[in-house]
Write an enzyme that holds these catalytic residues in place. Structure first.
Site: not given
Ligand code: M6R
Length: 592
Positions: A2, A472, A101, A29, A465, A488
């Site tokens: 949050c 996502e 939060n 957030r 990636e 495989h």
């Molecule tokens: O802030 P961070 O780089 O540690 O966050 C890691 C992951 O939560 C972040 O990369 C997440 O996978 C993203 N949504 C990817 O687009």
């Protein structure tokens, strides 16, 4: 996750519109409910389920009276997204209001205890125990500061809390443990917020609270207490991020703005070369390197492993931060553990960093200055992507890669790699300038069901990636695979309904990847390739071919070949009618 904000402004200033603007900047957030509390003789609360604009249209949040207050944007964890569960939460008498939060592990016990004592709860959140506890301790004779202090000895878990009380007007309390919280001040007054973009329009002098610290904000200034309740001296940092950097500036979404900004993110991160050189000079003997990260940052780490092993010859491991505790702890003082994190606040990464600090040298590559990990690691490389608001990481990924390439190139004393980096911004711009073509293509093509992404060597993490970006934000199931691994098992899934993205830059592995491309093509897959401009062989064997400047070889490709994949994910999301900035169930910083 949050977002929370609190402010105490000059007496003639109205807090509500300021709080509203600040909390709007934290919508990344969480965005399932929103609420605000201001004080004007009484604590007034307005809150409801829904996004910021829709709740404001219904409740007129900006019109609340008073010059101080708190606000919250929620992403439900404990308790469904309902009007009742929206923050702020109050005690029984409506004299203490709290936004939070984080997650409280022991709230059920505390709630049962408080109910026994006669408290009535209105929500099913963990947060609601906090105002009840504060009020209970104030009724026992403590002031707000002492009551919040005592409350934090009772709650267990992660929290960033902002609280106000009718009994002590003109005072805003803020405390954190494991969830991020900054304090800021500017012309209009004093602020507490989950993240810097919230306050940039009003305050650029920033203090990042450390775990366990409490801030007391009044119109007279800021006091900060450590975990033991002792007052400490604080120093603020002036942040040179401008408010415009955290706004859309005419772009439809943050994600596309941030994709376009990638060339700048690389350019600005390249300026870190001298400070990376200095770190390498100080680190001393390193016999082994281990990368630890999550999500996109984990994919950047895999690239780091390939790069360092091939350029420097030091053995590298890559560990997903949440799996860290299950790996054999064989690190020693000659191991360098590199943590990669955009936010610098990711809980799993922070916990692993805490452990690594006990045995090894630690280096954090983070984008957010002053974030927890940047304070906790021995060495820090600060990527210069600027604030990233879109939940899907884009510009911070290429900035992380830039830092890793600089680090590896300097460690290997390989000028050729470093020189190549300076051309990357231009290659990226060439792609983003042609984004209209990608948009048209995505609108005309029906992406459904499943998708695969294939790459070898340096292009394998790009495949991972690319797949993460698609799944996502479009909710299409996508898998990234090492191209040679497909036969495989997963090859069984390939048929004419499945798009397969093949990342095939020029270089050593080109022929092998071409064999994999033909394998999937032979099984009827819709082949979508990313390769060197003018490569007729790729064109002949692909249904769609994204052409990249042929100067980009396989080693440097991760920094460039990801860009069309990000653009495809963005435009497919738009074509499907989703909002790419706000993917369901996800949030920008994972502090639990
Ligand atoms: O802030 P961070 O780089 O540690 O966050 C890691 C992951 O939560 C972040 O990369 C997440 O996978 C993203 N949504 C990817 O687009």
């Amino acid at each position: 996750m949050c977002g929370i904000v609190g402010c105490i402004l000059k007496e003639n200033e109205k807090a509500a519109p300021v709080l509203f603007n600040c909390i709007s900047m934290l919508e990344y957030r969480g965005y399932d409910s929103i609420g605000m509390a201001t004080f004007n003789g009484e604590i007034e609360v307005k809150k409801a389920r829904g996004g910021i604009e829709s709740v404001d249209a219904k409740l007129n949040l900006k019109d609340m009276d008073g010059s101080f207050g708190i606000a919250h944007t929620r992403w439900a964890s404990a308790g469904k997204p309902t009007d009742e569960n929206a923050h702020p939460h109050l005690d029984d008498t409506g004299s203490v209001a709290v936004v939070h939060n984080g997650t409280l592990e022991n709230y059920s016990e505390l709630k049962a205890e408080l109910i026994k004592e006669g408290h009535t709860f209105r929500s099913s959140t963990d947060t609601e125990v906090i105002p009840h506890l504060i009020k209970k301790f104030m009724d026992e004779g403590l002031n707000l500061e002492e009551a919040l202090g005592k409350c934090t000895t009772r709650i267990r878990g992660s929290y960033a809390i902002a609280a106000i009380s009718k009994a002590e007007p003109d005072k805003l309390m803020a405390v954190r443990k494991y969830s991020p919280l900054i304090i800021a001040y500017g012309e209009k007054g004093y602020f507490a917020a989950s993240d810097t973009p919230a306050v940039l329009e009003y305050a650029r002098n920033i203090i990042r609270l450390k775990d366990g610290e409490t801030a007391i904000l009044t119109r007279k200034g800021i006091r900060i207490l450590d975990e033991k309740g002792e007052e400490i001296e604080w120093k603020s940092k002036y942040i040179d991020w401008t408010p415009e950097m955290a706004k859309k500036e005419g772009y439809k979404h943050f994600m596309i703005k941030e994709i376009v900004e990638q060339s700048c993110a690389v350019k600005n991160t390249l300026i870190q070369k001298a400070s990376i050189e200095k770190i390498i000079g100080e680190i001393g003997d390193v016999k082994r390197i281990c990368f630890v990260a999550c999500g996109t940052s984990y994919h950047a780490s895999i690239t780091g492993k390939y790069l360092i092993e091939s350029l420097v010859g030091i053995a590298c491991d890559v560990v997903i931060a949440s799996e860290f505790r299950y790996t054999a702890k064989t690190w020693d003082e000659n191991t360098l553990v590199i943590f990669i994190s955009q936010s610098g606040e990711t809980y799993d990464s922070r916990m692993a960093l805490k452990e690594a600090n006990k045995t090894s040298k630690t280096l954090a590559i983070v984008n957010v200055a002053g974030s927890a990990m940047s304070e906790e690691a021995e060495y820090v490389i600060q990527t210069q992507a600027g604030p990233e608001i879109g939940v899907a990481a884009t510009k911070t990924y290429v900035a992380q890669l830039t830092a890793i390439y600089l680090f590896a190139g300097l460690l290997a004393e390989n000028d050729e790699v470093i020189d190549k980096l300076y051309k990357v911004p231009a290659y990226i711009d060439e792609i983003t300038k042609k984004r209209e073509d990608i948009r048209k293509l995505c609108e005309s093509y029906d992406f459904k069901g499943h998708a695969f992404y294939l790459g070898r060597g340096f292009s394998y993490p790009t495949a991972l990636e690319g797949a993460l970006k698609l799944k996502e934000i479009t909710y299409i199931h996508a898998e990234g695979y090492a191209a040679g691994e497909l036969k495989h098992g997963p090859l069984a899934l390939i048929d004419e309904t499945v798009p397969v993205f093949v990342i095939i830059p020029p270089g050593e592995d080109y022929t092998k990847t071409m064999t994999n491309l033909k394998e999937v093509e032979a099984r009827g897959a819709v082949v979508i390739s990313v390769g060197a401009e003018g490569d007729d062989k790729i064109r002949e064997n692909s249904e769609i071919f994204f052409e990249i400047n042929p100067e980009v070889d396989d080693m440097i490709a991760p920094l460039v070949y990801i860009v069309p994949l990000q653009l495809i994910s963005y435009y497919v999301t738009l074509a499907m009618g989703y909002n790419p900035d706000k993917p369901r169930n996800l949030s920008k910083v994972i502090t639990v």
